[in-house]
Scaffold this active site. Structure first.
Site, PDB file in Angstrom:
ATOM      1  N   ARG A   1       0.840  -1.199   0.000  1.00 49.75           N
ATOM      2  CA  ARG A   1       0.000   0.000   0.000  1.00 49.75           C
ATOM      3  C   ARG A   1       0.877   1.251   0.000  1.00 49.75           C
ATOM      4  O   ARG A   1       1.932   1.287   0.625  1.00 49.75           O
ATOM      5  CB  ARG A   1      -0.906   0.024   1.230  1.00 49.75           C
ATOM      6  CG  ARG A   1      -1.909   1.181   1.172  1.00 49.75           C
ATOM      7  CD  ARG A   1      -2.722   1.324   2.443  1.00 49.75           C
ATOM      8  NE  ARG A   1      -3.623   2.455   2.318  1.00 49.75           N
ATOM      9  CZ  ARG A   1      -4.246   3.029   3.329  1.00 49.75           C
ATOM     10  NH1 ARG A   1      -4.058   2.578   4.565  1.00 49.75           N
ATOM     11  NH2 ARG A   1      -5.049   4.054   3.130  1.00 49.75           N
ATOM     12  N   HIS A   2       0.400   2.291  -0.663  1.00 47.17           N
ATOM     13  CA  HIS A   2       1.127   3.557  -0.756  1.00 47.17           C
ATOM     14  C   HIS A   2       1.285   4.226   0.610  1.00 47.17           C
ATOM     15  O   HIS A   2       0.585   3.917   1.586  1.00 47.17           O
ATOM     16  CB  HIS A   2       0.400   4.515  -1.701  1.00 47.17           C
ATOM     17  CG  HIS A   2      -0.985   4.861  -1.241  1.00 47.17           C
ATOM     18  ND1 HIS A   2      -1.231   5.799  -0.246  1.00 47.17           N
ATOM     19  CD2 HIS A   2      -2.199   4.396  -1.609  1.00 47.17           C
ATOM     20  CE1 HIS A   2      -2.530   5.899  -0.043  1.00 47.17           C
ATOM     21  NE2 HIS A   2      -3.142   5.048  -0.849  1.00 47.17           N
TER      22      HIS A   2
ATOM     23  N   ARG B   1       0.265   8.683  -5.669  1.00 42.44           N
ATOM     24  CA  ARG B   1       0.624   8.241  -4.324  1.00 42.44           C
ATOM     25  C   ARG B   1       1.233   6.844  -4.326  1.00 42.44           C
ATOM     26  O   ARG B   1       2.088   6.530  -3.494  1.00 42.44           O
ATOM     27  CB  ARG B   1      -0.580   8.322  -3.393  1.00 42.44           C
ATOM     28  CG  ARG B   1      -1.828   7.556  -3.817  1.00 42.44           C
ATOM     29  CD  ARG B   1      -2.995   7.977  -2.924  1.00 42.44           C
ATOM     30  NE  ARG B   1      -4.235   7.243  -3.153  1.00 42.44           N
ATOM     31  CZ  ARG B   1      -5.160   7.580  -4.031  1.00 42.44           C
ATOM     32  NH1 ARG B   1      -4.964   8.643  -4.825  1.00 42.44           N
ATOM     33  NH2 ARG B   1      -6.279   6.876  -4.140  1.00 42.44           N
TER      34      ARG B   1
ATOM     35  N   GLU C   1      -7.152   2.410  -6.938  1.00 42.52           N
ATOM     36  CA  GLU C   1      -8.060   2.176  -5.824  1.00 42.52           C
ATOM     37  C   GLU C   1      -9.492   2.011  -6.335  1.00 42.52           C
ATOM     38  O   GLU C   1      -9.809   2.316  -7.490  1.00 42.52           O
ATOM     39  CB  GLU C   1      -7.968   3.345  -4.838  1.00 42.52           C
ATOM     40  CG  GLU C   1      -8.858   3.256  -3.610  1.00 42.52           C
ATOM     41  CD  GLU C   1      -8.618   2.009  -2.756  1.00 42.52           C
ATOM     42  OE1 GLU C   1      -8.975   0.900  -3.220  1.00 42.52           O
ATOM     43  OE2 GLU C   1      -8.102   2.140  -1.637  1.00 42.52           O
TER      44      GLU C   1
ATOM     45  N   HIS D   1      -3.164   0.233  -3.565  1.00 41.86           N
ATOM     46  CA  HIS D   1      -3.995   0.972  -2.616  1.00 41.86           C
ATOM     47  C   HIS D   1      -4.667   0.005  -1.647  1.00 41.86           C
ATOM     48  O   HIS D   1      -4.804  -1.185  -1.934  1.00 41.86           O
ATOM     49  CB  HIS D   1      -5.035   1.783  -3.381  1.00 41.86           C
ATOM     50  CG  HIS D   1      -4.437   2.641  -4.454  1.00 41.86           C
ATOM     51  ND1 HIS D   1      -4.112   3.963  -4.262  1.00 41.86           N
ATOM     52  CD2 HIS D   1      -4.069   2.344  -5.732  1.00 41.86           C
ATOM     53  CE1 HIS D   1      -3.569   4.454  -5.366  1.00 41.86           C
ATOM     54  NE2 HIS D   1      -3.536   3.486  -6.276  1.00 41.86           N
TER      55      HIS D   1
END
Length: 209
Positions: free
Chosen positions: A8-9, A58, A82, A149
């Site tokens: 995940r970012h 991101r 996402e 995401h």
């Protein structure tokens, strides 16, 4: 044995404000960049063979911290974005609950298709899961790091493992810059080997949006 690291970012200002990002292109904040820089050496030690990222900043900027250490090329894939949150994008969750109480209640209850143009969990899982499978297929027997995401990571991994949304509700969200590890066995298929792995640099956000 093929290994997928689904990462995940890092943190964004909208994460901190519990504001729905969805597919809006929100950049990392200073904390997010620090998280990516701190996580990158841990992931580099896993000796990845390939890096793939969502095309949203991101995630791509998070992946860039690992690229800088490994020198590996990075491939972007828009399917790793996402969940699309429709009319909720840009609102805080408090605002969502106030403006769309019925749909918000369905979302809170785990209904896979709450309305308000929010992408269904089935569609999300298939979209992200297919991208994850293709990333793994490109490096058989290797290690692939995929920067994506929170919501997409959970549903995409569930798609590969074969868990439906009811089971996935019992799996906690990924903290920013943490990851899930999957490994593929020729006999047993995809297996969960680790979840929410990473350095603790902040409290987890209220929701993976």
């Amino acid at each position: 044995m093929t290994r997928l690291i689904v990462w995940r970012h890092g943190n964004t200002d909208w994460n901190a404000a519990n504001r729905v990002q969805g597919q809006l292109d929100i950049p990392l904040n200073d904390l997010g960049r620090e998280q990516a820089a701190a996580a990158a050496p841990l992931l580099a030690a896993l000796r990845p063979d390939a890096i793939v990222t969502s095309d949203l900043r991101r995630a791509a900027d998070t992946a860039a911290a690992l690229v800088a250490l490994t020198g590996l090329p990075v491939r972007t894939d828009a399917r790793l974005r996402e969940r699309y949150y429709g009319r909720w994008q840009g609102l805080t969750m408090t605002e969502v609950a106030q403006r769309f109480p019925a749909e918000h209640a369905r979302w809170r209850a785990g209904e896979p298709d709450p309305g308000n143009e929010v992408e269904s969990l089935e569609d999300l899982g298939k979209r992200v899961g297919t991208a994850l499978q293709e990333a793994a297929d490109a490096v058989p027997g290797g290690t692939v790091v995929v920067a994506t995401h929170g919501g997409g990571a959970r549903q995409g991994c569930g798609y590969l493992i074969g868990w439906d949304s009811t089971v996935l509700r019992s799996v906690g969200p990924l903290n920013n810059c943490h990851w899930t590890e999957l490994r593929f066995d020729e006999v047993r298929g995809w297996q969960l080997r680790g979840h929410n792995v990473g350095l603790i640099t902040q409290a987890p956000p209220p929701a993976p949006v």
